[in-house]
Design an enzyme around this catalytic site. Structure first.
Site, short mmCIF file in Angstrom:
data_model
loop_
_atom_site.label_atom_id
_atom_site.label_comp_id
_atom_site.label_asym_id
_atom_site.label_seq_id
_atom_site.Cartn_x
_atom_site.Cartn_y
_atom_site.Cartn_z
N CYS A 77 47.50 25.90 42.61
CA CYS A 77 47.97 26.12 41.04
C CYS A 77 47.63 25.25 40.07
O CYS A 77 48.85 24.07 39.50
CB CYS A 77 49.64 26.83 40.51
SG CYS A 77 49.53 27.84 41.85
N CYS A 113 57.43 25.92 41.42
CA CYS A 113 56.56 25.04 43.02
C CYS A 113 56.92 24.39 43.42
O CYS A 113 56.43 22.76 42.95
CB CYS A 113 55.19 25.55 42.66
SG CYS A 113 54.82 25.47 44.93
N GLN A 172 39.07 42.96 46.91
CA GLN A 172 39.86 42.57 46.38
C GLN A 172 41.46 41.55 46.72
O GLN A 172 42.35 42.30 47.13
CB GLN A 172 40.23 43.32 45.47
CG GLN A 172 38.53 44.13 44.43
CD GLN A 172 37.35 43.09 44.06
OE1 GLN A 172 37.31 41.65 43.65
NE2 GLN A 172 36.68 43.41 44.28
N CYS A 216 49.76 20.50 46.73
CA CYS A 216 48.72 21.33 47.31
C CYS A 216 48.16 21.79 46.42
O CYS A 216 46.73 21.57 46.70
CB CYS A 216 50.55 23.10 47.10
SG CYS A 216 48.40 24.30 47.30
N ASP A 222 28.30 41.93 42.01
CA ASP A 222 29.33 40.74 42.27
C ASP A 222 29.39 39.45 43.62
O ASP A 222 29.80 39.55 44.78
CB ASP A 222 30.56 42.15 42.73
CG ASP A 222 32.05 41.48 42.53
OD1 ASP A 222 31.94 39.97 42.12
OD2 ASP A 222 33.48 41.92 43.05
N CYS A 271 33.29 35.54 39.57
CA CYS A 271 34.02 34.56 40.42
C CYS A 271 34.05 33.15 40.03
O CYS A 271 34.69 32.51 39.97
CB CYS A 271 34.38 34.62 42.03
SG CYS A 271 32.98 33.93 42.73
#
Length: 401
Positions: free
Chosen positions: A74, A65, A236, A71, A329, A356
């Protein structure tokens, strides 16, 4: 300064020490000799930014990338996908070990798609360009593309200028049918060119909370369930891996079960489990999501579900029906203490905890293991190449309780 990193921390940063003080280095991998500059200092730790690699980890590679260095989205684009999975597994195992949880083995399930998996992206708009803020700053980084996004979103970004928006923000959602839903916040109303809606399957545009084109929602079909998804409702982000989670947890439920689905959203898990169980009761704080869930149950002719709008901790004691199993969740903050206390005061056969945020997950598991045994902990790579780790913990009531 020069450092030798030892391992990766929970946020995917290289961890080292400076006179026994913990040092986190953004952009560094484990077992690397690096140079870095100080960007934040506190009493307990310092944070640095990588400036030069003296001795790289042999697994390091060039990023795919062009925005990666700025950024910050990632973290693991500098290693192969297989190595990124191994790093995430090591981070999770380290977190489990630090918290002394009795978990013998942790597996990690790869995403079917390494790139092009995100069905939702949120971008800033400045001077007619879209982009992200650089990591932990308000410095605008214009982008032409995001390789994590679904191909329909990538194609739309090429024509973004047709909306004629100078400043603000935009969230782009797409379903498996390639239909787009746009949520725009801006001082100026978008001009919708006919070519834009002809080229892309735009089902709706919501501007400053008001629908200005077609519909404020779209439909998503996954398996045998059709979902109505409002523009602001949680759904999701990686549907491929989410469907894998849904399939994997099904075996823990049967026709005699009454199930609580806490933080249920638009009924993603509730409606699926309704076919396998006696009854499902869902709770969700987002009013629109609950309205979607009620509509979705009717749409799919499902009659053994009920949905309630409000905070789980406020409603958990008011549910007249007692469940023997639960699926949770929660947001990144994890379970509210009152929810944990209810689980500890009642006898649930099984609790499926989807998280998460492994950090709050292990915090909650430490409490819940007073009464429940961790039968299984699985990581699912919901967000490939990022630092984020999705986990599913299966808890069973201890037999000697």
């Amino acid at each position: 300064m020069k450092f030798k990193t030892q391992k990766l921390d929970y946020d995917g940063r290289g961890l080292s020490y400076d006179n026994k003080k913990v040092v986190f280095i953004r952009g560094a991998l484990q077992e690397e000799e690096v140079e870095a500059k100080l960007i934040h200092s506190s009493k307990h730790f310092d944070e640095y930014q990588l400036t030069n690699i003296i001795q790289p980890n042999p697994k390091r590679r060039a990023s795919f990338c062009p925005y990666s260095a700025s950024c910050g989205g990632c973290t693991f684009d500098i290693v192969s996908y297989e190595d990124s999975l191994n790093f995430k597994k090591e981070i999770l195992q380290d977190l489990v070990s630090q918290n002394k949880l009795d978990i013998k083995d942790i597996s990690i399930v790869p995403s079917p798609k390494e790139l092009g998996y995100r069905n939702k992206v949120s971008l800033k708009i400045e001077q007619g360009q879209v982009g992200y803020y650089e990591e932990k700053t308000h410095t605008f980084l214009p982008i032409q593309n995001c390789l994590l996004a679904r191909k329909e979103i990538q194609e739309f970004l090429k024509d973004f200028s047709m909306l004629h928006i100078e400043n603000g923000s935009i969230t782009i959602r797409v379903n498996t049918n390639g239909e787009l839903l746009l949520l725009i916040e801006s001082p100026t109303e978008p001009k919708i060119e006919e070519k834009l809606v002809e080229t892309h399957k735009i089902t709706g545009i919501i501007y400053n909370g008001k629908c200005v084109y077609n519909s404020p929602y779209f439909f998503e079909r996954l398996g045998h369930i059709l979902y109505k998804v409002d523009g602001t409702s949680f759904f999701q982000v990686n549907t491929d891996i989410s469907e894998k989670i849904k399939t994997d947890i099904t075996s823990y439920f049967n026709k005699n079960d009454i199930v609580y689905d806490f933080y249920c959203g638009v009924g993603y898990f509730s409606l699926h489990l309704a076919h396998k169980t006696k009854q499902v009761i869902g709770i969700e704080a987002n009013q629109k999501a609950i309205l979607n869930a009620i509509y979705n149950a009717s749409l799919n002719q499902i009659e053994n579900t009920s949905f309630h709008a409000g905070k789980v901790e406020d409603l958990i004691d008011k549910i007249p029906v007692k469940a023997n199993k639960a699926i949770v969740d929660p947001p990144r903050s994890g379970l509210h203490r009152k929810v944990r206390d209810v689980f500890l005061s009642r006898d649930f056969d099984t609790i499926i905890y989807i998280s998460c945020n492994p950090k709050t997950l292990v915090r909650d598991l430490k409490e819940l293991t007073k009464k429940y045994k961790i039968e299984k902990l699985t990581a699912y790579d919901m967000f490939p190449y990022t630092k984020h780790i999705e986990c599913v913990a299966v808890l069973q009531l201890k037999q000697d309780m």
